[in-house]
Design a protein around this motif. Structure first.
Motif, mmCIF file in Angstrom:
data_model
loop_
_atom_site.group_PDB
_atom_site.id
_atom_site.type_symbol
_atom_site.label_atom_id
_atom_site.label_comp_id
_atom_site.label_asym_id
_atom_site.label_seq_id
_atom_site.Cartn_x
_atom_site.Cartn_y
_atom_site.Cartn_z
ATOM 1 N N PRO A 152 0.816 -1.205 0.000
ATOM 2 C CA PRO A 152 0.000 0.000 0.000
ATOM 3 C C PRO A 152 0.860 1.269 0.000
ATOM 4 C CG PRO A 152 -0.527 -1.429 1.901
ATOM 5 C CD PRO A 152 0.640 -2.011 1.224
ATOM 6 N N THR A 153 0.264 2.348 -0.466
ATOM 7 C CA THR A 153 0.945 3.637 -0.439
ATOM 8 C C THR A 153 -0.058 4.704 -0.007
ATOM 9 O OG1 THR A 153 2.442 5.073 -1.668
ATOM 10 C CG2 THR A 153 0.546 4.231 -2.884
ATOM 11 N N VAL A 154 0.465 5.852 0.397
ATOM 12 C CA VAL A 154 -0.402 6.875 0.968
ATOM 13 C C VAL A 154 -0.295 8.149 0.134
ATOM 14 C CG1 VAL A 154 -0.987 8.133 3.079
ATOM 15 C CG2 VAL A 154 0.041 5.861 3.242
ATOM 16 N N VAL A 155 -1.440 8.647 -0.332
ATOM 17 C CA VAL A 155 -1.470 9.858 -1.158
ATOM 18 C C VAL A 155 -2.121 10.969 -0.341
ATOM 19 C CG1 VAL A 155 -2.277 10.860 -3.335
ATOM 20 C CG2 VAL A 155 -1.722 8.413 -3.227
ATOM 21 N N LYS A 156 -1.435 12.109 -0.235
ATOM 22 C CA LYS A 156 -1.946 13.203 0.608
ATOM 23 C C LYS A 156 -1.975 14.517 -0.165
ATOM 24 C CE LYS A 156 -0.340 11.301 4.998
ATOM 25 N NZ LYS A 156 0.363 11.519 6.273
ATOM 26 N N ALA A 157 -3.111 15.179 -0.147
ATOM 27 C CA ALA A 157 -3.190 16.539 -0.696
ATOM 28 C C ALA A 157 -2.378 17.453 0.214
ATOM 29 C CB ALA A 157 -4.638 16.994 -0.756
ATOM 30 N N ASP A 158 -1.715 18.439 -0.363
ATOM 31 C CA ASP A 158 -0.846 19.314 0.436
ATOM 32 C C ASP A 158 -1.619 20.122 1.471
ATOM 33 O OD1 ASP A 158 1.486 20.892 1.119
ATOM 34 O OD2 ASP A 158 0.558 22.521 -0.014
ATOM 35 N N GLY A 159 -2.745 20.684 1.067
ATOM 36 C CA GLY A 159 -3.408 21.673 1.918
ATOM 37 C C GLY A 159 -4.516 21.112 2.784
ATOM 38 N N GLY A 211 -8.217 14.605 2.919
ATOM 39 C CA GLY A 211 -7.188 14.667 1.889
ATOM 40 C C GLY A 211 -6.145 13.569 1.946
ATOM 41 N N VAL A 212 -6.414 12.504 2.730
ATOM 42 C CA VAL A 212 -5.450 11.403 2.835
ATOM 43 C C VAL A 212 -6.081 10.125 2.303
ATOM 44 C CG1 VAL A 212 -4.114 9.965 4.426
ATOM 45 C CG2 VAL A 212 -4.312 12.425 4.835
ATOM 46 N N VAL A 213 -5.432 9.480 1.347
ATOM 47 C CA VAL A 213 -5.952 8.217 0.803
ATOM 48 C C VAL A 213 -4.914 7.117 1.032
ATOM 49 C CG1 VAL A 213 -6.663 6.998 -1.295
ATOM 50 C CG2 VAL A 213 -7.366 9.379 -0.939
ATOM 51 N N ILE A 214 -5.332 6.074 1.730
ATOM 52 C CA ILE A 214 -4.473 4.898 1.895
ATOM 53 C C ILE A 214 -4.837 3.965 0.737
ATOM 54 C CG2 ILE A 214 -3.761 3.023 3.453
ATOM 55 C CD1 ILE A 214 -3.545 5.605 4.958
ATOM 56 N N ALA A 215 -3.954 3.859 -0.248
ATOM 57 C CA ALA A 215 -4.274 3.080 -1.447
ATOM 58 C C ALA A 215 -3.680 1.683 -1.323
ATOM 59 C CB ALA A 215 -3.738 3.793 -2.686
ATOM 60 N N GLN A 216 -4.544 0.677 -1.501
ATOM 61 C CA GLN A 216 -4.082 -0.717 -1.396
ATOM 62 C C GLN A 216 -3.433 -1.177 -2.696
ATOM 63 O OE1 GLN A 216 -4.065 -2.276 1.447
ATOM 64 N NE2 GLN A 216 -5.214 -0.684 2.510
ATOM 65 N N THR A 217 -3.837 -0.533 -3.807
ATOM 66 C CA THR A 217 -3.278 -0.930 -5.112
ATOM 67 C C THR A 217 -2.762 0.315 -5.834
ATOM 68 O OG1 THR A 217 -5.362 -0.544 -6.278
ATOM 69 C CG2 THR A 217 -5.058 -2.733 -5.330
#
Ligand code: AMP
Ligand code: GLY
Length: 419
Positions: free
Chosen positions: A139-146, A152-158
């Motif tokens: 998994p990886t984590v995508v975060k919007a800056d502001g 604004g945080v997505v824990i992506a499994q794929t």
């Protein structure tokens, strides 16, 4: 003294109740507050982001001290603007609030000063981010800056999920300008701990630790929310962990902000994960957590106003900040359907004898009756000598409160009991 509190949720309600304990306090105004606070403060219909309106109100009402409790007015420079007209306030300047309002700033600060956090990359271009994700571990984590209202945080499994998050943030501007820059970071595992602290830039005093329950459903299932309940202290925050956090995270962060010319004065909130490689920072917030404040502040034995003023005047080292050695549990009562969509306007009944630690978040007064007016409606707290008794106490109060369409988690504190 006349005090003004900027914000309108459960966190602001507990702050107001604690400020009331100081006999020097005469008037407390809440901007905008909510109908459930009417017994504790005068609610003024000025929005928390209407900085001009707030400053005007403060100058017209002989405000002696302001507490800016919410993130966006802090990021908009509310405390700076009040200081310009000679009104002291609790909360960081806009320059220092950047530690929450820009994740890129926070991550770069940690990297520059060697503060432990997840490995990361910053992207300003969508195609670069998508290309990077071709190879990134999941998994990886995508975060919007502001700021993105906690969404604004997505824990992506794929990788595909991660790419979709990037497209939404950068391509479709789901969070507006907050997604113009993004952080993609390493997925960490371990128990989470929230530590709020008082700091004036010279001294940093951690408060009692706490544990949030972010998912909507029992057993940590369902969507992420603003927080469905909390307990304090957090059993994962042992003395050893606390010492390491002070040495490798808390003091280095305070000093890093000083070196950057962004001295932080106010409540600095450390969102931590206790990984197998030691504690790491998941996020910083520039304010009290909600509903963390609803368990931490009831355990504060020292006078809150005295501590806050000492922070503002940079003499925190001179005051004692003492916490009760007991436990607290807060159960959030929400509207069925939160955090997606829910109905409002249901009458709330709270027996008089349990109003003391019942903190009102999403409610309004309508024809003299308190009615639901938001997703998170109440934070119901109990304190006790043991965690088990605090949990039992909070749920016993919840049983006595009624509104239609109420929903709450039944397992707040369960993980802490098992730890
Ligand atoms: P935030 O909005 O930064 O509080 O993130 C929301 C939640 O996402 C946190 O409370 C964590 O549970 C989770 N989270 C954020 N970053 C990471 C990470 N690098 N690894 C694992 N979980 C994370
Ligand atoms: N409960 C998490 C926060 O206030 O950010």
């Amino acid at each position: 003294m006349n005090i003004m509190v900027v914000g309108g949720g459960g966190r602001e309600h507990v702050i107001i109740k604690k400020l009331r304990e100081n006999p020097a306090v005469e008037m407390i105004y809440a901007l905008p507050g909510n109908g459930g606070m009417a017994g504790d403060a005068v609610c003024v219909p000025i929005g928390a982001t209407d900085i001009d309106g707030i400053v005007r109100f403060a100058s017209e009402h002989q405000i002696d001290y302001a507490v800016v409790a919410q993130d966006d007015p802090l990021a908009l420079g509310c405390v700076d603007r009040l200081a310009e007209i000679g009104i002291p306030g609790f909360g960081p300047s806009a320059d220092a609030a950047l530690i929450e309002s820009s994740k890129v700033f926070a991550k770069d600060l940690m990297k520059k000063y060697g503060i432990p956090t997840a490995r990361y990359e910053v992207f300003t271009d969508m195609d670069d981010a998508l290309r990077y994700l071709e190879e990134a571990p999941v998994p990886t984590v995508v975060k919007a800056d502001g700021l993105a209202l906690g969404k604004g945080v997505v824990i992506a499994q794929t990788r595909e999920e991660a790419k979709e998050a990037v497209r939404q943030m950068m391509g479709e501007h789901k969070f507006g300008a907050s997604g113009d820059q993004i952080v993609i970071e390493e997925f960490l595992t371990g128990p989470e701990v929230s530590v709020l602290s008082f700091t004036d830039g010279k001294t940093l005093v951690p408060m009692v630790s706490s544990m949030d329950h972010k998912r909507a459903g029992d057993g940590d299932t369902g969507l992420n929310t603003g927080g469905m309940g909390t307990v304090a202290p957090n059993p994962y925050y042992t003395e050893d962990v606390a010492e390491e956090c002070m040495r490798s995270i808390f003091l280095p962060t305070m000093e890093a902000m000083n070196k950057e010319g962004r001295t932080f004065k106010g409540c600095l909130y450390f969102g931590l994960m206790i990984t197998k490689d030691g504690p790491k920072v998941i996020e910083y917030n520039c304010r009290f957590g909600d509903p963390e404040a609803q368990v931490v502040l009831p355990l504060l034995k020292s006078d809150l106003l005295t501590v806050m003023q000492a922070v503002t005047e940079e003499r925190l080292a001179e005051v004692t900040v003492e916490f009760d050695s007991g436990h607290a549990c807060c159960v959030v009562m929400a509207s069925e359907g939160y955090p997606v969509s829910y109905e409002k306007g249901y009458e709330i009944t709270i027996p008089e004898e349990i109003t003391g630690m019942t903190y009102v978040a999403g409610a309004a007064l309508k024809d003299g009756k308190l009615v639901t007016n938001g997703g998170r409606v109440l934070g119901v707290t109990a304190t006790a000598k043991t965690l088990a008794e605090a949990i039992e106490g909070a749920y016993a109060k919840v049983e006595k409160i009624h509104f239609d369409n109420a929903f709450y988690r039944h397992d707040i504190g369960k993980r802490a009991m098992e730890a």
